[in-house]
Motif scaffolding. Structure first.
Motif, PDB file in Angstrom:
ATOM      1  N   GLU A  35       0.832  -1.203   0.000  1.00 21.59           N
ATOM      2  CA  GLU A  35       0.000   0.000   0.000  1.00 21.59           C
ATOM      3  C   GLU A  35       0.866   1.252   0.000  1.00 21.59           C
ATOM      4  OE1 GLU A  35      -2.025  -2.943   2.942  1.00 21.59           O
ATOM      5  OE2 GLU A  35      -0.009  -2.264   2.428  1.00 21.59           O
ATOM      6  N   SER A  36       0.313   2.303  -0.530  1.00 20.45           N
ATOM      7  CA  SER A  36       0.979   3.601  -0.490  1.00 20.45           C
ATOM      8  C   SER A  36      -0.088   4.688  -0.594  1.00 20.45           C
ATOM      9  CB  SER A  36       1.992   3.734  -1.627  1.00 20.45           C
ATOM     10  OG  SER A  36       1.344   3.634  -2.885  1.00 20.45           O
ATOM     11  N   GLY A  37       0.333   5.917  -0.328  1.00 19.56           N
ATOM     12  CA  GLY A  37      -0.571   7.042  -0.479  1.00 19.56           C
ATOM     13  C   GLY A  37      -1.153   7.595   0.799  1.00 19.56           C
ATOM     14  N   GLY A  38      -0.842   6.973   1.917  1.00 18.56           N
ATOM     15  CA  GLY A  38      -1.350   7.491   3.181  1.00 18.56           C
ATOM     16  C   GLY A  38      -0.690   8.808   3.548  1.00 18.56           C
ATOM     17  N   GLY A  39      -1.245   9.459   4.559  1.00 17.97           N
ATOM     18  CA  GLY A  39      -0.684  10.727   4.998  1.00 17.97           C
ATOM     19  C   GLY A  39      -1.648  11.480   5.875  1.00 17.97           C
ATOM     20  N   GLY A  88       0.035  -2.137   5.304  1.00 22.99           N
ATOM     21  CA  GLY A  88      -0.782  -1.019   5.765  1.00 22.99           C
ATOM     22  C   GLY A  88      -0.140   0.333   5.514  1.00 22.99           C
ATOM     23  N   THR A  89      -0.982   1.331   5.438  1.00 22.76           N
ATOM     24  CA  THR A  89      -0.529   2.704   5.295  1.00 22.76           C
ATOM     25  C   THR A  89      -1.365   3.597   6.208  1.00 22.76           C
ATOM     26  OG1 THR A  89      -0.032   4.475   3.686  1.00 22.76           O
ATOM     27  CG2 THR A  89      -2.041   3.204   3.313  1.00 22.76           C
ATOM     28  N   GLU A 126     -12.662  10.592  12.541  1.00 26.90           N
ATOM     29  CA  GLU A 126     -12.818   9.234  13.070  1.00 26.90           C
ATOM     30  C   GLU A 126     -12.378   8.168  12.080  1.00 26.90           C
ATOM     31  OE1 GLU A 126     -15.156  11.573  12.799  1.00 26.90           O
ATOM     32  OE2 GLU A 126     -17.106  10.740  12.160  1.00 26.90           O
ATOM     33  N   GLU A 127     -12.015   8.574  10.866  1.00 29.06           N
ATOM     34  CA  GLU A 127     -11.513   7.619   9.886  1.00 29.06           C
ATOM     35  C   GLU A 127      -9.992   7.524   9.895  1.00 29.06           C
ATOM     36  OE1 GLU A 127     -13.872   9.247   6.572  1.00 29.06           O
ATOM     37  OE2 GLU A 127     -14.979   7.339   6.627  1.00 29.06           O
ATOM     38  N   THR A 128      -9.396   8.158  10.873  1.00 25.44           N
ATOM     39  CA  THR A 128      -7.962   7.993  11.102  1.00 25.44           C
ATOM     40  C   THR A 128      -7.692   6.540  11.466  1.00 25.44           C
ATOM     41  OG1 THR A 128      -7.614  10.276  11.806  1.00 25.44           O
ATOM     42  CG2 THR A 128      -6.063   8.614  12.619  1.00 25.44           C
ATOM     43  N   ALA A 129      -6.803   5.915  10.700  1.00 25.47           N
ATOM     44  CA  ALA A 129      -6.553   4.489  10.897  1.00 25.47           C
ATOM     45  C   ALA A 129      -5.397   4.054  10.001  1.00 25.47           C
ATOM     46  CB  ALA A 129      -7.798   3.663  10.556  1.00 25.47           C
ATOM     47  N   VAL A 130      -4.960   2.836  10.218  1.00 23.51           N
ATOM     48  CA  VAL A 130      -4.072   2.190   9.257  1.00 23.51           C
ATOM     49  C   VAL A 130      -4.965   1.474   8.262  1.00 23.51           C
ATOM     50  CG1 VAL A 130      -2.258   0.491   8.897  1.00 23.51           C
ATOM     51  CG2 VAL A 130      -2.241   1.919  10.957  1.00 23.51           C
ATOM     52  N   TYR A 131      -4.729   1.736   6.996  1.00 25.08           N
ATOM     53  CA  TYR A 131      -5.529   1.138   5.926  1.00 25.08           C
ATOM     54  C   TYR A 131      -4.733   0.019   5.267  1.00 25.08           C
ATOM     55  CZ  TYR A 131      -9.101   4.701   6.307  1.00 25.08           C
ATOM     56  OH  TYR A 131     -10.130   5.498   6.769  1.00 25.08           O
ATOM     57  N   TYR A 132      -5.413  -1.112   5.086  1.00 22.38           N
ATOM     58  CA  TYR A 132      -4.780  -2.288   4.515  1.00 22.38           C
ATOM     59  C   TYR A 132      -5.514  -2.728   3.250  1.00 22.38           C
ATOM     60  CZ  TYR A 132      -2.868  -2.834   9.255  1.00 22.38           C
ATOM     61  OH  TYR A 132      -2.233  -2.646  10.452  1.00 22.38           O
ATOM     62  N   CYS A 133      -4.763  -3.240   2.301  1.00 21.62           N
ATOM     63  CA  CYS A 133      -5.405  -3.958   1.212  1.00 21.62           C
ATOM     64  C   CYS A 133      -5.152  -5.447   1.405  1.00 21.62           C
ATOM     65  CB  CYS A 133      -4.938  -3.494  -0.156  1.00 21.62           C
ATOM     66  SG  CYS A 133      -3.256  -3.930  -0.604  1.00 21.62           S
ATOM     67  N   ALA A 134      -6.061  -6.244   0.881  1.00 21.91           N
ATOM     68  CA  ALA A 134      -5.985  -7.679   1.040  1.00 21.91           C
ATOM     69  C   ALA A 134      -6.557  -8.362  -0.192  1.00 21.91           C
ATOM     70  CB  ALA A 134      -6.757  -8.112   2.286  1.00 21.91           C
ATOM     71  N   ALA A 135      -6.149  -9.604  -0.414  1.00 21.84           N
ATOM     72  CA  ALA A 135      -6.625 -10.366  -1.571  1.00 21.84           C
ATOM     73  C   ALA A 135      -7.172 -11.707  -1.107  1.00 21.84           C
ATOM     74  CB  ALA A 135      -5.490 -10.584  -2.564  1.00 21.84           C
ATOM     75  N   GLY A 136      -8.291 -12.098  -1.695  1.00 23.00           N
ATOM     76  CA  GLY A 136      -8.891 -13.374  -1.356  1.00 23.00           C
ATOM     77  C   GLY A 136      -9.803 -13.846  -2.470  1.00 23.00           C
ATOM     78  N   PRO A 137     -10.215 -15.115  -2.433  1.00 23.46           N
ATOM     79  CA  PRO A 137     -11.116 -15.651  -3.461  1.00 23.46           C
ATOM     80  C   PRO A 137     -12.388 -14.822  -3.554  1.00 23.46           C
ATOM     81  CG  PRO A 137     -10.246 -17.405  -2.095  1.00 23.46           C
ATOM     82  CD  PRO A 137      -9.852 -16.121  -1.440  1.00 23.46           C
ATOM     83  N   ARG A 138     -12.821 -14.523  -4.745  1.00 25.08           N
ATOM     84  CA  ARG A 138     -13.950 -13.616  -4.917  1.00 25.08           C
ATOM     85  C   ARG A 138     -15.250 -14.175  -4.383  1.00 25.08           C
ATOM     86  NH1 ARG A 138     -15.468 -12.090 -10.723  1.00 25.08           N
ATOM     87  NH2 ARG A 138     -17.468 -11.721  -9.733  1.00 25.08           N
TER      88      ARG A 138
END
Length: 119
Positions: A6-10, A112-113, A89-101
């Motif tokens: 992930e990238s683009g956080g700040g 995470g970012t 309140e949306e301050t957080a670490v954001y993660y991407c994930a992959a799984g079977p559809r």
């Protein structure tokens, strides 16, 4: 080896926008879905939304509908999370994930970012 980065956080002010990116590598994801999650300090991880690789079908948590948009670039193996009208309140670490559809489970996770929304 599957990798999600992930990238683009700040730091952004409340009401502002931010776009997160997730770069996927290591396998073919055509039968997978990519999910975005977030976790704030002291809180459980929360589902934000997901998109299927092959046909781009999206779904979102009610809390972000109309403000967040997930997209993907199939050729580049990139997934994006456009976040508008951000709230503190949306301050957080954001993660991407992959799984079977066809399952509500995720096999691979990024590191995470951090997204910080100031009031």
């Amino acid at each position: 080896q599957v990798q999600l980065v992930e990238s683009g956080g700040g730091l952004v002010q409340a009401g502002g926008s931010l776009r997160l990116s997730c770069a996927a590598s290591g396998r073919t994801f055509s039968t997978y879905a990519m999910g975005w999650f977030r976790q704030a300090p002291g809180k459980e991880r929360e589902f934000v939304g997901r998109i299927t690789w092959s046909d781009g079908v999206t779904s979102y948590a009610d809390s972000v509908k109309g403000r967040f948009t997930i997209s993907r670039d199939f050729a580049k193996k990139m997934v994006y999370l456009q976040m508008n009208i951000l709230k503190p309140e949306e301050t957080a670490v954001y993660y991407c994930a992959a799984g079977p559809r066809n399952k509500d489970e995720y096999d691979y996770w990024g590191q995470g970012t951090q997204v910080t929304v100031s009031s």
